[in-house]
Enzyme design. Structure first.
Site, PDB file in Angstrom:
ATOM      1  CE  LYS A  13      -0.663  -3.622   2.860  1.00 26.09           C
ATOM      2  NZ  LYS A  13      -0.988  -2.526   3.815  1.00 26.09           N
ATOM      3  NE  ARG A  88      -5.203  -7.770   4.172  1.00 25.90           N
ATOM      4  CZ  ARG A  88      -5.191  -6.462   4.049  1.00 25.90           C
ATOM      5  NH1 ARG A  88      -5.280  -5.696   5.080  1.00 25.90           N
ATOM      6  NH2 ARG A  88      -5.108  -5.921   2.886  1.00 25.90           N
ATOM      7  NE  ARG A 127      -5.599   5.196   1.467  1.00 30.09           N
ATOM      8  CZ  ARG A 127      -5.365   3.934   1.769  1.00 30.09           C
ATOM      9  NH1 ARG A 127      -4.389   3.271   1.191  1.00 30.09           N
ATOM     10  NH2 ARG A 127      -6.090   3.323   2.676  1.00 30.09           N
ATOM     11  NE  ARG A 159      -9.051   2.095   0.962  1.00 30.65           N
ATOM     12  CZ  ARG A 159      -8.055   1.228   1.104  1.00 30.65           C
ATOM     13  NH1 ARG A 159      -7.095   1.169   0.203  1.00 30.65           N
ATOM     14  NH2 ARG A 159      -8.003   0.413   2.130  1.00 30.65           N
ATOM     15  NE  ARG A 170      -8.089  -0.078   6.742  1.00 34.12           N
ATOM     16  CZ  ARG A 170      -7.659   0.928   5.971  1.00 34.12           C
ATOM     17  NH1 ARG A 170      -8.197   2.128   6.084  1.00 34.12           N
ATOM     18  NH2 ARG A 170      -6.701   0.730   5.111  1.00 34.12           N
TER      19      ARG A 170
HETATM   20  P1  AP5 Z   1      -0.750   3.256   0.477  1.00 30.95           P
HETATM   21  O1  AP5 Z   1       0.357   2.914  -0.442  1.00 30.95           O
HETATM   22  O2  AP5 Z   1      -2.111   3.414  -0.089  1.00 30.95           O
HETATM   23  O3  AP5 Z   1      -0.734   2.258   1.736  1.00 30.95           O
HETATM   24  P2  AP5 Z   1      -1.193   0.738   1.859  1.00 30.95           P
HETATM   25  O4  AP5 Z   1      -0.214   0.046   2.745  1.00 30.95           O
HETATM   26  O5  AP5 Z   1      -1.446   0.149   0.511  1.00 30.95           O
HETATM   27  O6  AP5 Z   1      -2.535   0.973   2.666  1.00 30.95           O
HETATM   28  P3  AP5 Z   1      -3.966   0.291   2.532  1.00 30.95           P
HETATM   29  O7  AP5 Z   1      -4.844   1.127   3.432  1.00 30.95           O
HETATM   30  O8  AP5 Z   1      -4.409   0.147   1.124  1.00 30.95           O
HETATM   31  O9  AP5 Z   1      -3.688  -1.072   3.156  1.00 30.95           O
HETATM   32  P4  AP5 Z   1      -4.690  -2.055   3.731  1.00 30.95           P
HETATM   33  O10 AP5 Z   1      -3.854  -3.269   3.818  1.00 30.95           O
HETATM   34  O11 AP5 Z   1      -5.356  -1.639   4.986  1.00 30.95           O
HETATM   35  O12 AP5 Z   1      -5.891  -2.031   2.669  1.00 30.95           O
HETATM   36  P5  AP5 Z   1      -6.379  -3.056   1.568  1.00 30.95           P
HETATM   37  O13 AP5 Z   1      -6.906  -2.251   0.463  1.00 30.95           O
HETATM   38  O14 AP5 Z   1      -5.353  -4.081   1.275  1.00 30.95           O
HETATM   39  O15 AP5 Z   1      -0.335   4.615   1.249  1.00 30.95           O
HETATM   40  C1  AP5 Z   1      -1.213   5.211   2.181  1.00 30.95           C
HETATM   41  C2  AP5 Z   1      -1.084   6.756   2.069  1.00 30.95           C
HETATM   42  O16 AP5 Z   1       0.227   7.162   2.470  1.00 30.95           O
HETATM   43  C3  AP5 Z   1      -1.277   7.295   0.638  1.00 30.95           C
HETATM   44  O17 AP5 Z   1      -1.897   8.536   0.735  1.00 30.95           O
HETATM   45  C4  AP5 Z   1       0.154   7.459   0.111  1.00 30.95           C
HETATM   46  O18 AP5 Z   1       0.253   8.477  -0.868  1.00 30.95           O
HETATM   47  C5  AP5 Z   1       0.915   7.820   1.383  1.00 30.95           C
HETATM   48  N1  AP5 Z   1       2.283   7.324   1.416  1.00 30.95           N
HETATM   49  C6  AP5 Z   1       2.744   6.131   0.958  1.00 30.95           C
HETATM   50  N2  AP5 Z   1       4.059   6.001   1.209  1.00 30.95           N
HETATM   51  C7  AP5 Z   1       4.430   7.131   1.862  1.00 30.95           C
HETATM   52  C8  AP5 Z   1       5.675   7.595   2.398  1.00 30.95           C
HETATM   53  N3  AP5 Z   1       6.790   6.859   2.310  1.00 30.95           N
HETATM   54  N4  AP5 Z   1       5.701   8.796   3.006  1.00 30.95           N
HETATM   55  C9  AP5 Z   1       4.574   9.563   3.102  1.00 30.95           C
HETATM   56  N5  AP5 Z   1       3.369   9.174   2.604  1.00 30.95           N
HETATM   57  C10 AP5 Z   1       3.300   7.978   2.004  1.00 30.95           C
HETATM   58  O19 AP5 Z   1      -7.577  -3.801   2.327  1.00 30.95           O
HETATM   59  C11 AP5 Z   1      -8.766  -3.121   2.659  1.00 30.95           C
HETATM   60  C12 AP5 Z   1      -9.698  -4.071   3.392  1.00 30.95           C
HETATM   61  O20 AP5 Z   1     -10.010  -5.199   2.546  1.00 30.95           O
HETATM   62  C13 AP5 Z   1      -9.152  -4.698   4.670  1.00 30.95           C
HETATM   63  O21 AP5 Z   1      -9.322  -3.851   5.804  1.00 30.95           O
HETATM   64  C14 AP5 Z   1     -10.008  -5.966   4.769  1.00 30.95           C
HETATM   65  O22 AP5 Z   1     -11.289  -5.683   5.251  1.00 30.95           O
HETATM   66  C15 AP5 Z   1     -10.135  -6.395   3.305  1.00 30.95           C
HETATM   67  N6  AP5 Z   1      -9.078  -7.320   2.900  1.00 30.95           N
HETATM   68  C16 AP5 Z   1      -8.122  -7.120   1.937  1.00 30.95           C
HETATM   69  N7  AP5 Z   1      -7.323  -8.180   1.837  1.00 30.95           N
HETATM   70  C17 AP5 Z   1      -7.772  -9.093   2.741  1.00 30.95           C
HETATM   71  C18 AP5 Z   1      -7.332 -10.387   3.132  1.00 30.95           C
HETATM   72  N8  AP5 Z   1      -6.262 -10.958   2.561  1.00 30.95           N
HETATM   73  N9  AP5 Z   1      -8.021 -11.026   4.086  1.00 30.95           N
HETATM   74  C19 AP5 Z   1      -9.119 -10.467   4.669  1.00 30.95           C
HETATM   75  N10 AP5 Z   1      -9.566  -9.229   4.379  1.00 30.95           N
HETATM   76  C20 AP5 Z   1      -8.896  -8.554   3.417  1.00 30.95           C
END
Ligand code: AP5
Length: 215
Positions: A13, A88, A127, A159, A170
């Site tokens: 994402k 979410r 990552r 991270r 997660r």
């Molecule tokens: P990346 O692009 O970083 O993936 P992502 O989907 O953004 O993953 P996140 O881990 O950031 O998502 P998340 O939703 O768990 O975390 P968030 O920060 O929102 O890619 C991942 C890796 O793969 C990278 O190394 C990249 O280079 C590689 N990659 C990408 N595309 C690729 C491809 N096509 N092929 C190969 N490699 C690839 O949330 C974190 C925490 O915050 C949550 O767990 C929760 O506790 C809290 N939180 C956030 N929002 C909310 C909400 N709305 N409600 C409640 N809690 C929340």
């Protein structure tokens, strides 16, 4: 254009959001980034959120409502926005729907990035992040110089919530609380599912094809 990016942890994402935001000049609103910023600043919200995030659990809905409300009312969101990681849960989706209706806006499209579990674990374990927000992968998307950001040359780090035990939690939280949104938005005919198992540029091409219909 008002867009939501949906998908499990590690689906790409953030990676695709960066490209969409640049190509379509949309503000990229990541609730994960907002929460991590609050943690780094040691704010009241950050302190509360950290205890959930460290366990791989979702932060309670009520902690995010005011943040999203304030962010979406900023001027740069008036011509469109890209939400990454919000909503979410179904209550968050209901809240967002009401917030937007109050300002006579609506969601145009939801891009649901689908990736298999095994691939998600590989992606999250490799990552590496930079404090400027750029994300890398040690194998799939390595920086030009090992351990250093291409953009600002800062040291890359892992991270806290990318550790194996937290990643497992997660994924459980995603399946239980976030996956039901796929049905929720499908019923509203807003969802486009994208194959997130391809290479990064190919996924972006598929996204562009979907967004062409709304631009
Ligand atoms: P990346 O692009 O970083 O993936 P992502 O989907 O953004 O993953 P996140 O881990 O950031 O998502 P998340 O939703 O768990 O975390 P968030 O920060 O929102 O890619 C991942 C890796 O793969 C990278 O190394 C990249 O280079 C590689 N990659 C990408 N595309 C690729 C491809 N096509 N092929 C190969 N490699 C690839 O949330 C974190 C925490 O915050 C949550 O767990 C929760 O506790 C809290 N939180 C956030 N929002 C909310 C909400 N709305 N409600 C409640 N809690 C929340």
């Amino acid at each position: 254009m008002n867009i939501i990016l949906l998908g499990p942890p590690g689906a790409g994402k953030g990676t695709q959001a960066k490209k969409i935001s640049e190509q379509y000049s949309l503000p990229h609103i990541s609730t994960g980034d907002i929460l991590r910023h609050n943690i780094s600043m040691n704010t009241h919200l950050g302190i509360k959120a950290k205890s959930y995030m460290d366990k791989g659990e979702l932060v309670p809905d009520e902690l995010l409502v005011d943040i999203i409300k304030a962010r979406l009312s900023e001027k740069d969101c008036s011509a469109g926005f890209l939400l990454d990681g919000y909503p979410r849960t179904i209550p968050q989706a209901d809240t967002l729907g009401k917030l937007l209706a109050d300002s006579k806006r609506k969601i145009d499209v939801i891009l649901n990035i689908h990736v298999d579990d095994e691939e998600l674990i590989n992606r999250l374990s490799g990552r590496r992040m930079c404090s400027c927000g750029t994300s890398y992968h040690v194998l799939f998307n390595p920086p030009a110089k090992e351990g250093k950001c291409n953009a600002c040359n800062c040291e890359l780090y892992q991270r806290d919530d990318d550790k194996p035990e937290t990643v497992r939690n997660r994924l459980v939280a995603y399946k239980k609380q976030t996956q039901p949104l796929i049905d929720y938005y499908n019923k509203k005919a807003l969802l486009s599912t994208i194959d997130g198992g391809k290479d990064i540029p190919l996924i972006f091409e598929d996204i562009r094809k979907v967004l062409e219909k709304y631009d």
